[in-house]
Design a protein around this motif. Sequence first.
Motif, PDB file in Angstrom:
ATOM      1  N   VAL A  38      26.489   0.220  33.283  1.00  0.00           N
ATOM      2  CA  VAL A  38      25.492  -0.841  33.471  1.00  0.00           C
ATOM      3  C   VAL A  38      24.213  -0.258  34.063  1.00  0.00           C
ATOM      4  O   VAL A  38      23.093  -0.593  33.630  1.00  0.00           O
ATOM      5  N   MET A  39      24.351   0.629  35.053  1.00  0.00           N
ATOM      6  CA  MET A  39      23.168   1.248  35.663  1.00  0.00           C
ATOM      7  C   MET A  39      22.375   2.068  34.647  1.00  0.00           C
ATOM      8  O   MET A  39      21.143   2.139  34.718  1.00  0.00           O
ATOM      9  N   SER A  40      23.070   2.688  33.685  1.00  0.00           N
ATOM     10  CA  SER A  40      22.370   3.529  32.704  1.00  0.00           C
ATOM     11  C   SER A  40      21.428   2.722  31.814  1.00  0.00           C
ATOM     12  O   SER A  40      20.527   3.284  31.184  1.00  0.00           O
ATOM     13  N   LEU A  41      21.615   1.394  31.751  1.00  0.00           N
ATOM     14  CA  LEU A  41      20.723   0.559  30.941  1.00  0.00           C
ATOM     15  C   LEU A  41      19.310   0.510  31.523  1.00  0.00           C
ATOM     16  O   LEU A  41      18.377   0.079  30.843  1.00  0.00           O
ATOM     17  N   TRP A  42      19.144   0.943  32.773  1.00  0.00           N
ATOM     18  CA  TRP A  42      17.812   1.004  33.381  1.00  0.00           C
ATOM     19  C   TRP A  42      17.080   2.298  33.012  1.00  0.00           C
ATOM     20  O   TRP A  42      15.918   2.453  33.348  1.00  0.00           O
ATOM     21  N   LEU A  43      17.753   3.197  32.335  1.00  0.00           N
ATOM     22  CA  LEU A  43      17.105   4.438  31.910  1.00  0.00           C
ATOM     23  C   LEU A  43      16.415   4.228  30.565  1.00  0.00           C
ATOM     24  O   LEU A  43      16.903   3.469  29.728  1.00  0.00           O
ATOM     25  N   PRO A  44      15.294   4.895  30.316  1.00  0.00           N
ATOM     26  CA  PRO A  44      14.598   4.719  29.038  1.00  0.00           C
ATOM     27  C   PRO A  44      15.294   5.434  27.887  1.00  0.00           C
ATOM     28  O   PRO A  44      16.002   6.419  28.093  1.00  0.00           O
ATOM     29  N   GLU A  45      15.079   4.934  26.676  1.00  0.00           N
ATOM     30  CA  GLU A  45      15.595   5.575  25.468  1.00  0.00           C
ATOM     31  C   GLU A  45      14.727   6.804  25.142  1.00  0.00           C
ATOM     32  O   GLU A  45      13.516   6.802  25.394  1.00  0.00           O
ATOM     33  N   THR A  46      15.360   7.849  24.601  1.00  0.00           N
ATOM     34  CA  THR A  46      14.626   9.066  24.248  1.00  0.00           C
ATOM     35  C   THR A  46      14.668   9.359  22.757  1.00  0.00           C
ATOM     36  O   THR A  46      13.980  10.275  22.299  1.00  0.00           O
ATOM     37  N   LYS A  47      15.456   8.610  21.995  1.00  0.00           N
ATOM     38  CA  LYS A  47      15.576   8.881  20.558  1.00  0.00           C
ATOM     39  C   LYS A  47      14.228   8.736  19.863  1.00  0.00           C
ATOM     40  O   LYS A  47      13.526   7.746  20.018  1.00  0.00           O
ATOM     41  N   SER A  48      13.891   9.768  19.102  1.00  0.00           N
ATOM     42  CA  SER A  48      12.664   9.764  18.299  1.00  0.00           C
ATOM     43  C   SER A  48      11.406   9.580  19.133  1.00  0.00           C
ATOM     44  O   SER A  48      10.412   9.032  18.654  1.00  0.00           O
ATOM     45  N   ARG A  49      11.446  10.044  20.379  1.00  0.00           N
ATOM     46  CA  ARG A  49      10.280   9.924  21.239  1.00  0.00           C
ATOM     47  C   ARG A  49       9.843  11.294  21.724  1.00  0.00           C
ATOM     48  O   ARG A  49      10.666  12.192  21.917  1.00  0.00           O
ATOM     49  N   ALA A  50       8.562  11.441  21.920  1.00  0.00           N
ATOM     50  CA  ALA A  50       8.055  12.676  22.509  1.00  0.00           C
ATOM     51  C   ALA A  50       8.580  12.790  23.929  1.00  0.00           C
ATOM     52  O   ALA A  50       8.567  11.826  24.693  1.00  0.00           O
ATOM     53  N   LEU A  51       9.065  13.954  24.280  1.00  0.00           N
ATOM     54  CA  LEU A  51       9.681  14.135  25.587  1.00  0.00           C
ATOM     55  C   LEU A  51       8.627  14.458  26.651  1.00  0.00           C
ATOM     56  O   LEU A  51       7.616  15.092  26.355  1.00  0.00           O
ATOM     57  N   PRO A  52       8.852  14.040  27.899  1.00  0.00           N
ATOM     58  CA  PRO A  52       7.876  14.306  28.964  1.00  0.00           C
ATOM     59  C   PRO A  52       7.785  15.787  29.288  1.00  0.00           C
ATOM     60  O   PRO A  52       8.799  16.487  29.379  1.00  0.00           O
ATOM     61  N   GLU A  53       6.571  16.258  29.451  1.00  0.00           N
ATOM     62  CA  GLU A  53       6.340  17.663  29.764  1.00  0.00           C
ATOM     63  C   GLU A  53       6.123  17.877  31.266  1.00  0.00           C
ATOM     64  O   GLU A  53       6.723  18.751  31.869  1.00  0.00           O
ATOM     65  N   THR A  54       5.241  17.068  31.858  1.00  0.00           N
ATOM     66  CA  THR A  54       4.875  17.222  33.257  1.00  0.00           C
ATOM     67  C   THR A  54       5.481  16.099  34.096  1.00  0.00           C
ATOM     68  O   THR A  54       6.062  15.145  33.567  1.00  0.00           O
ATOM     69  N   ILE A  55       5.330  16.196  35.411  1.00  0.00           N
ATOM     70  CA  ILE A  55       5.822  15.155  36.308  1.00  0.00           C
ATOM     71  C   ILE A  55       5.106  13.837  36.029  1.00  0.00           C
ATOM     72  O   ILE A  55       5.721  12.765  36.017  1.00  0.00           O
ATOM     73  N   ARG A 100      20.509   7.007  22.493  1.00  0.00           N
ATOM     74  CA  ARG A 100      21.281   7.493  23.631  1.00  0.00           C
ATOM     75  C   ARG A 100      21.719   6.359  24.568  1.00  0.00           C
ATOM     76  O   ARG A 100      22.868   6.292  24.980  1.00  0.00           O
ATOM     77  N   ARG A 101      20.797   5.492  24.915  1.00  0.00           N
ATOM     78  CA  ARG A 101      21.058   4.486  25.943  1.00  0.00           C
ATOM     79  C   ARG A 101      22.162   3.515  25.529  1.00  0.00           C
ATOM     80  O   ARG A 101      23.136   3.319  26.262  1.00  0.00           O
TER      81      ARG A 101
END
Length: 562
Positions: A500-517, A386-387
């Motif tokens: 450019v700012m979006s590069l500071w966001l983490p990648e989510t591909k093939s990763r377990a997604l966050p459930e809680t805060i 995604r990133r």
Amino acid sequence: MERFKEVVNIIGEFGLYQKRIYLLICLPSIFSAFIMLNTVFLLGIPQHRCAIPGYPNDTFAVQSPSHKALINRLIPPSTDETLDYAKCELYDRTLDGDDNSTDLKECSDWVYDKTVFINTFTSEQNIVCKDKLGTANSQMIFFFGVLTGAFVLGTISDVIGRKKTLCLSFLLLFGTTLAVSWAPDFITFCILRFLVGASCAGMFMTAFVIGMELVGPSKRVFAGIIVDFFFAIGTVLLGAIGYAFKEWKYIEITCSAPIAMFLLYWWLVPESPRWLISQGRIEEANKIIQKAAKVNKITIPEKILTADSIEEPETGRLWHLFASRVLLVRTLIIFFNWLVVVMGYYGLSLNTGNLGGDFYVNFMVSGLVEFPAYTLCLILLDRVGRRLLHATCMISGGIACIITIFPMLYADESLEPITITLAMLGKVGISAAFAIIYVWSAELFPTVVRNSGMGASSSCARIGGMIAPYIADLSKVVEGNLGRALPLVIFGGASVVAGVMSLWLPETKSRALPETIEDGKRFGKKNPSEKYESKLGVDNKGYDSNSTAPNGTDSVYTVTKM
């Protein structure tokens, strides 16, 4: 609703039944494109100049040498290098030629070029010169209606149900779009367009929710992108309709009359089983599930769901996204990207008339370029990630838009194809980024606040839509080629910054997604703790086996083009 997810897996995540319903909910997207973009034709401003006082046969096109001489005598030359005559002033002289005064006065009547449009609401009402920002104000009011409708009708759908809200939206949309065709004045037009925007938001989002709530988690990204193809089809068809009629009333009627057929959805589209379950109407949900299983040729128990099998999910609040520095920065970047991508998407669509070349060809091409953009997303989203893909699309699309300033300012008309090509490359990047940010941001928000986070992102997106008309109309404030180039430069510059700012966001591909805060705060760190991994229930492929498939989430999020 863990039990319902299990049921969907049993009957098929995207079986024949879901495909039928999905096709039905995609069809309104074609009309969403009509409604969201037809202001290009309704409020288009043809080339114009002051009408010659006392000369009843005056037209924009020169009729004869004597007509040409009269125009030259009474209409001053334009300070805009792209025009021959001033748009808003004429010499204070007599028609018979005895007076040679150089004093200027504002005109109260105009003649319009009928080459591109035979007429528009703008030309009929003379919304030009000192009233020239009226068109941008009208479009802002429309997008504010979209924002209001999404909030009001979205809330109503949670109370009375998706199906009733959908049919109510169809009915309101049909009535208000037809009424626009007979709007007698600007104020009435703006009020009706506000209602059109509100009912359009209710139609699109509610239909989309019904379809997505029947689809399994692993198919939601695919379904969420495919619906964009239908919006692109609507854009191309709208260009063809505009070319066929070139008169705003006929265009509006053609785009609105077929909406009446969607009233049949009362009998064709089911209520969302998820909503029925949330209301405790388990028996009704079971009937729909049984029908789906029958069409999908799956045998299931008669009462596969019971009241005891339904668990209420954990919930969070939107303000939790601002409770820590990590989530605050991440959320603001997501919000900004939503605002910019929607501002750029609609801004580039509304700016078609400033590119030069054939207006209708440009508009249809702007729809056609969305097809490779969405195809690119389907092919690369799970390969590249995604990133990288989002940032690349935003930055490359933005740079393409910025570069248009050079052929616009320093080249002649022979190089207009270069300007158009660069603008369309910008549209490809923005369109692809639109689809990606929808998927990516839904995966970044923790499950407990996913719907709230996507709703807030949707609000930021609509603010971008409200800003877009003012930027697209800068050519009315800044004369000449610079005025034509400025919108593209602004849209492009904002896209580059957001990318450019979006590069500071983490990648989510093939990763377990966050459930809680707390999961959200830790998400994206290079060395996540074993406790975090085990808590999310990650299987040996790296996916969250509790609630999601590789691209899916249990929560239903609905933004897309709306």
